[in-house]
Design a protein around this motif. Structure first.
Motif, short mmCIF file in Angstrom:
data_model
loop_
_atom_site.label_atom_id
_atom_site.label_comp_id
_atom_site.label_asym_id
_atom_site.label_seq_id
_atom_site.Cartn_x
_atom_site.Cartn_y
_atom_site.Cartn_z
N LEU A 194 43.89 44.69 46.21
CA LEU A 194 44.18 45.54 45.05
C LEU A 194 45.68 45.84 44.95
CD1 LEU A 194 41.16 48.04 45.21
CD2 LEU A 194 41.51 46.17 43.58
N GLN A 195 46.33 46.02 46.10
CA GLN A 195 47.78 46.24 46.10
C GLN A 195 48.53 45.00 45.61
OE1 GLN A 195 47.81 49.58 46.26
NE2 GLN A 195 49.46 49.62 47.75
N ILE A 196 48.04 43.84 46.01
CA ILE A 196 48.66 42.59 45.56
C ILE A 196 48.49 42.42 44.04
CG2 ILE A 196 48.48 40.06 45.66
CD1 ILE A 196 47.82 40.38 48.65
N GLU A 197 47.30 42.71 43.54
CA GLU A 197 47.06 42.62 42.10
C GLU A 197 47.90 43.63 41.34
OE1 GLU A 197 42.86 43.06 41.71
OE2 GLU A 197 42.41 41.04 42.46
N LYS A 198 48.16 44.77 41.94
CA LYS A 198 49.03 45.77 41.32
C LYS A 198 50.45 45.24 41.22
CE LYS A 198 50.69 50.54 41.93
NZ LYS A 198 50.61 51.76 42.81
N LEU A 199 50.92 44.59 42.28
CA LEU A 199 52.28 44.05 42.28
C LEU A 199 52.42 42.94 41.25
CD1 LEU A 199 54.46 43.46 45.41
CD2 LEU A 199 54.46 41.80 43.57
N LEU A 200 51.38 42.08 41.14
CA LEU A 200 51.41 40.95 40.20
C LEU A 200 51.06 41.36 38.78
CD1 LEU A 200 49.52 38.20 42.28
CD2 LEU A 200 51.97 38.62 42.14
N SER A 201 50.50 42.56 38.62
CA SER A 201 49.99 43.02 37.32
C SER A 201 48.91 42.08 36.80
CB SER A 201 51.12 43.13 36.28
OG SER A 201 52.10 44.04 36.71
N GLY A 202 48.16 41.47 37.71
CA GLY A 202 47.10 40.56 37.31
C GLY A 202 46.46 39.89 38.52
N LYS A 203 45.63 38.87 38.24
CA LYS A 203 44.92 38.15 39.30
C LYS A 203 45.21 36.66 39.19
CE LYS A 203 40.95 41.35 39.21
NZ LYS A 203 39.47 41.44 39.09
N LEU A 204 45.22 35.99 40.35
CA LEU A 204 45.37 34.55 40.35
C LEU A 204 44.01 33.88 40.22
CD1 LEU A 204 48.08 33.80 43.07
CD2 LEU A 204 48.33 33.84 40.60
N GLN A 205 43.97 32.81 39.44
CA GLN A 205 42.74 32.04 39.24
C GLN A 205 43.03 30.57 39.45
OE1 GLN A 205 41.59 32.93 35.22
NE2 GLN A 205 40.70 34.92 35.73
N ARG A 206 42.02 29.83 39.95
CA ARG A 206 42.14 28.38 40.05
C ARG A 206 41.28 27.75 38.96
NH1 ARG A 206 41.27 25.24 45.64
NH2 ARG A 206 39.23 26.25 45.49
N ILE A 207 41.91 26.95 38.12
CA ILE A 207 41.22 26.30 37.01
C ILE A 207 41.55 24.81 37.06
CG2 ILE A 207 40.90 26.21 34.51
CD1 ILE A 207 42.02 29.09 34.38
N ASN A 208 40.51 23.99 37.25
CA ASN A 208 40.67 22.52 37.31
C ASN A 208 41.73 22.09 38.32
OD1 ASN A 208 38.73 22.18 35.26
ND2 ASN A 208 40.28 22.45 33.67
N GLY A 209 41.68 22.70 39.50
CA GLY A 209 42.57 22.30 40.58
C GLY A 209 43.98 22.84 40.49
N ARG A 210 44.26 23.72 39.53
CA ARG A 210 45.57 24.34 39.41
C ARG A 210 45.42 25.86 39.39
NH1 ARG A 210 49.77 20.96 37.80
NH2 ARG A 210 49.14 18.82 37.30
N PHE A 211 46.50 26.55 39.74
CA PHE A 211 46.45 28.00 39.80
C PHE A 211 47.18 28.62 38.61
CE2 PHE A 211 45.86 26.71 44.21
CZ PHE A 211 44.78 27.50 44.58
N TYR A 212 46.62 29.74 38.13
CA TYR A 212 47.18 30.46 36.98
C TYR A 212 47.17 31.95 37.29
CZ TYR A 212 46.26 26.10 34.42
OH TYR A 212 46.23 24.79 34.00
N LEU A 213 48.05 32.67 36.63
CA LEU A 213 48.08 34.13 36.73
C LEU A 213 47.47 34.71 35.48
CD1 LEU A 213 48.93 36.78 38.09
CD2 LEU A 213 51.19 36.52 37.03
N LYS A 214 46.39 35.49 35.64
CA LYS A 214 45.69 36.10 34.50
C LYS A 214 45.99 37.59 34.48
CE LYS A 214 42.76 36.20 31.02
NZ LYS A 214 43.12 37.56 30.55
N ARG A 215 46.67 38.02 33.41
CA ARG A 215 46.97 39.43 33.22
C ARG A 215 46.13 39.97 32.07
NH1 ARG A 215 53.44 38.44 34.10
NH2 ARG A 215 53.52 39.10 36.29
N PRO A 216 45.78 41.24 32.12
CA PRO A 216 44.92 41.82 31.07
C PRO A 216 45.47 41.58 29.68
CG PRO A 216 45.19 43.38 32.89
CD PRO A 216 46.13 42.25 33.15
#
Length: 362
Positions: A194-216
């Motif tokens: 939760l602290q990491i998501e707070k710092l990033l202001s979002g969550k990391l996701q893996r989509i089709n073998g690549r990573f993305y940052l998803k923010r609200p």
């Protein structure tokens, strides 16, 4: 977890130096060319080698020597062991002794004693004493090079030519390939996520073998468009989520403050100490005065008062010294003065003593 390491004749340590580590947070402080990354890589290579709990009770010594030699070369990225000796300052013989301990591995049961000699390669490394038991935990190394944006390329190349890749980056990519664990993340580690998501202001996701940052409220953002420092922090969150970083893990983190705005460092320290409270051994290097002061501040706060901590100071050789100067203590002011930190404090004093007078209008 690694608890002790004694080195002699290794890279910048021509004379015998002994380091005693704690289960909590270990902070290695030093400027450029002081050997702090060398010390961390030695600890990581030995701990990684010792994390073989599935190995039989009495392994063949020759096989373990070959495995240890390979791990040292790949972690340091060198072609031969000769490069790891302090041959220009000594006799070309490197001696190391390490003590490991962990779950079902009590102190004294995992001692490793070995040496290697310059100009003697295949037969040059000899193990004098093998551990009676091997660790069932794991070791993770987060280097200054972020891996999330190069993950697809590394996975393709690494599966065919792993020996050609940077070991730390390749091992991280392999760990990231693991699917998230089905078991619930322990509460202490969930707090860190939760602290990491707070710092990033979002969550990391893996989509089709690549990573993305998803923010609200936003579409997933490609990681090539995300700040380098955020990607390194995001890597840690993914490793916690898939169970790679867990209680008992030894986490080696080279300059965690790199490419992060100073305003993010208090939250970074909160993440580091949260990992310690969850049972993760932390080994980090830094030359950031701000990060060090923030560590001292947060370690004095009630939730962290009982966390074990140890500071190590490394100073490059001066004048006729043969190797780096080392010091250690349970408080920052117990280590010797570090030139890079002194320079920051001296500049701060000069700035505060400046006489800022309003300029006269033209």
């Amino acid at each position: 977890m690694i608890r002790k390491l004694a080195v002699e004749g290794v890279t910048v340590f021509p004379q015998r130096e002994a380091f005693h580590f704690v289960p909590g947070v270990n902070i290695i402080v030093g400027g450029n060319d002081s050997g702090k990354s060398h010390l961390m890589k030695l600890c990581y290579a030995i701990t990684k080698w010792g994390c073989g709990g599935t190995r039989r009770e009495l392994p063949e010594v020759w096989a373990e020597e070959k495995r240890l030699r390979r791990d040292l070369l790949r972690v340091f990225g060198t072609q031969n062991l000769t490069s790891l000796t302090a041959r220009n300052r000594g006799n070309g013989i490197a001696r190391l002794h390490a003590s490991l301990e962990g779950l079902k591995v009590p102190p004294g049961s995992a001692e490793l004693d070995f040496h290697f000699t310059a100009e003697h390669e295949e037969e040059g490394l000899h193990i004098k004493k093998l551990p009676q038991r091997f660790l069932s935990e794991n070791a993770v190394f987060i280097s200054p090079r972020e891996v999330l944006s190069i993950y697809p390329c590394y996975m393709q190349a690494g599966k065919r030519y792993p020996e050609l890749l940077d070991s730390a980056s390749w091992e991280l990519c392999r760990a990231l390939e693991e699917e998230p664990t089905s078991a619930p993340v322990p509460e202490a580690l969930r707090y860190v996520i939760l602290q990491i998501e707070k710092l990033l202001s979002g969550k990391l996701q893996r989509i089709n073998g690549r990573f993305y940052l998803k923010r609200p409220g936003q579409e997933p953002l490609e990681l090539n468009l995300v700040a380098e420092g955020f990607k390194r922090i995001g890597t840690l969150g993914l490793l916690i989520g898939n169970g790679t970083v867990r209680s008992g893990t030894s986490l080696f983190w080279d300059e965690p403050e790199m490419n992060l705005n100073t305003s993010h460092l208090p939250l970074l320290v909160s993440i580091i100490l949260g990992l310690c409270r969850a049972g993760v051994q932390i080994m980090l290097t830094t030359h950031s005065l701000f990060l060090l002061r923030e560590l001292v501040i947060q370690l004095s706060e009630k939730p962290n008062e009982k966390l074990s901590r140890r500071f190590f100071g490394l100073q490059p050789p001066q004048d006729n010294q043969r190797g780096v100067r080392t010091s250690s203590g349970h408080a920052l002011d117990e280590i010797d003065h570090i030139d890079s930190l002194e320079a920051e404090m001296e500049q701060a004093d000069r700035y505060l003593n400046m006489n800022f007078e309003p300029s006269e209008p033209a």
